[in-house]
Design an enzyme around this catalytic site. Structure first.
Site, short mmCIF file in Angstrom:
data_model
loop_
_atom_site.label_atom_id
_atom_site.label_comp_id
_atom_site.label_asym_id
_atom_site.label_seq_id
_atom_site.Cartn_x
_atom_site.Cartn_y
_atom_site.Cartn_z
N THR A 44 0.74 -1.23 0.20
CA THR A 44 0.08 -0.20 -0.40
C THR A 44 0.29 1.43 -0.62
O THR A 44 1.79 1.36 0.59
CB THR A 44 -1.24 0.16 1.13
OG1 THR A 44 -0.46 -0.17 2.70
CG2 THR A 44 -1.92 -1.19 1.43
N ASN A 46 1.69 4.65 0.97
CA ASN A 46 1.23 5.98 2.42
C ASN A 46 1.14 7.01 1.99
O ASN A 46 2.04 7.40 0.98
CB ASN A 46 1.58 4.99 3.00
CG ASN A 46 1.72 4.17 3.61
OD1 ASN A 46 1.28 2.91 2.91
ND2 ASN A 46 0.35 3.86 5.39
N GLU A 104 -3.71 4.68 3.05
CA GLU A 104 -2.77 3.71 2.44
C GLU A 104 -3.80 3.17 0.95
O GLU A 104 -5.22 2.99 0.67
CB GLU A 104 -2.82 2.64 2.80
CG GLU A 104 -2.20 2.99 4.52
CD GLU A 104 -2.10 1.34 4.82
OE1 GLU A 104 -1.65 0.39 4.28
OE2 GLU A 104 -2.84 1.18 6.79
P1 ADP Z 1 4.93 0.89 3.59
O1 ADP Z 1 4.80 0.82 5.15
O2 ADP Z 1 6.28 1.69 3.43
O3 ADP Z 1 4.16 2.18 2.78
P2 ADP Z 1 4.30 -1.73 2.15
O4 ADP Z 1 5.25 -2.43 2.25
O5 ADP Z 1 2.82 -1.07 2.10
O6 ADP Z 1 5.28 -0.40 3.00
O7 ADP Z 1 4.80 -1.38 0.60
C1 ADP Z 1 4.71 0.05 -0.47
C2 ADP Z 1 5.30 0.75 -1.35
O8 ADP Z 1 4.73 -0.89 -2.33
C3 ADP Z 1 4.46 1.81 -2.29
O9 ADP Z 1 4.89 2.61 -1.50
C4 ADP Z 1 5.29 1.79 -3.13
O10 ADP Z 1 6.09 2.37 -3.83
C5 ADP Z 1 5.86 0.21 -3.93
N1 ADP Z 1 4.95 -0.45 -4.80
C6 ADP Z 1 5.07 -1.05 -5.54
N2 ADP Z 1 3.80 -2.04 -5.61
C7 ADP Z 1 2.59 -1.60 -5.53
C8 ADP Z 1 1.24 -1.35 -5.26
N3 ADP Z 1 0.45 -2.40 -6.67
N4 ADP Z 1 0.61 -0.31 -4.73
C9 ADP Z 1 0.76 0.34 -4.02
N5 ADP Z 1 2.13 0.47 -4.26
C10 ADP Z 1 2.70 -0.88 -4.39
N1 RBF Z 2 -6.59 -2.78 8.51
C1 RBF Z 2 -7.86 -3.13 10.08
O1 RBF Z 2 -7.88 -2.92 10.47
N2 RBF Z 2 -9.18 -3.08 9.01
C2 RBF Z 2 -10.27 -3.30 7.81
O2 RBF Z 2 -10.68 -3.67 7.25
C3 RBF Z 2 -8.60 -2.43 6.84
N3 RBF Z 2 -8.93 -2.72 5.33
C4 RBF Z 2 -8.46 -2.97 3.98
C5 RBF Z 2 -8.82 -2.68 3.28
C6 RBF Z 2 -8.13 -2.14 1.94
C7 RBF Z 2 -8.20 -2.22 0.47
C8 RBF Z 2 -6.59 -2.20 2.20
C9 RBF Z 2 -5.48 -1.62 1.54
C10 RBF Z 2 -5.84 -1.99 3.38
C11 RBF Z 2 -6.92 -2.58 4.87
N4 RBF Z 2 -6.35 -2.43 5.98
C12 RBF Z 2 -6.76 -2.46 6.85
C13 RBF Z 2 -4.82 -1.86 6.56
C14 RBF Z 2 -3.86 -3.13 6.77
O3 RBF Z 2 -3.79 -3.48 7.93
C15 RBF Z 2 -2.98 -2.58 6.00
O4 RBF Z 2 -2.94 -1.92 4.49
C16 RBF Z 2 -1.23 -2.89 6.71
O5 RBF Z 2 -1.66 -2.91 8.11
C17 RBF Z 2 0.03 -2.09 6.20
O6 RBF Z 2 -0.22 -1.16 6.49
MG MG Z 3 2.19 0.90 2.88
#
Ligand code: ADP
Ligand code: RBF
Ligand code: MG
Length: 172
Positions: A44, A46, A104
């Protein structure tokens, strides 16, 4: 809504987005908790939480939203931004008991490299479901997988897919 309830295949009305949508949010992609990819297998991108204030949307309900995202390379500002379908979570992530609210975005596209620091614009078109707590990580992942499928299908409908060409998203 209970975790075990069957989920609808689509979100939002068939004809297209309804008030208060579309909503617009933008900002640089920042580091999160590093949990998306590693823990859940769902990366995701952020945004700083202040992004919510900038758009005057501080009161946006916590939950899952969907729409289109555009990305502009910070090093190639002259390049036209690319637009992708997205699903996003706004909230406190009750499953992880976070103490800060987060925004996110999971983009429905396979990226070969990370895009931290790139400028991301979000055209939010609809609401999928409220934020929930879960009995297990697997249950959370399953619901996010369903969110991705629901968002993808919903955005392919006639009244929705045209928003991919929206002007603001493509402005560099
Ligand atoms: P963080 O906790 O730093 O957000 P994540 O594990 O959620 O780490 O990874 C997010 C990063 O992965 C994004 O900031 C982006 O650079 C990269 N990324 C690669 N593919 C995707 C995707 N399909 N959607 C969102 N982020 C992606
Ligand atoms: N986290 C929750 O605790 N409850 C949720 O209902 C929830 N829904 C999510 C739905 C989507 C589409 C995404 C991308 C994330 C969601 N998350 C939710 C957040 C998830 O816990 C988070 O992406 C991870 O903790 C990484 O930061
Ligand atoms: Mg993230």
């Amino acid at each position: 809504m209970k975790h075990s309830d069957p989920r609808p295949d689509y979100a939002g009305p068939q004809a297209g987005p309804e008030k208060p949508f579309p909503l617009r949010l933008e900002g640089p992609v920042v580091k999160g908790f590093g949990r998306g990819s590693k823990e859940l297998g769902i990366p995701t991108a952020n945004l700083p939480i202040s992004g919510l204030d900038i758009a005057g949307n501080t009161d946006l309900d916590s939950g899952v939203y969907f729409g289109f995202a555009s990305l502009r390379r910070s090093t190639l500002t002259s390049q036209t931004p690319t637009v992708y379908p997205m699903v996003m979570s706004i909230g406190w992530n009750p499953f992880y008991k976070n103490s800060v609210r987060s925004v996110e975005v999971h983009i429905m596209h396979d990226f070969l490299v990370d895009f931290y620091d790139e400028h991301m614009k979000l055209l939010i078109l609809g609401f999928v479901r409220p934020e929930l707590d879960y009995v297990s990580k697997e249950a959370l992942i399953e619901d996010i997988r369903t969110d991705i499928a629901v968002a993808g299908r919903s955005l392919e409908r006639e009244g929705w897919k045209t928003y991919k060409e929206e002007r603001w998203l493509k402005e560099s």
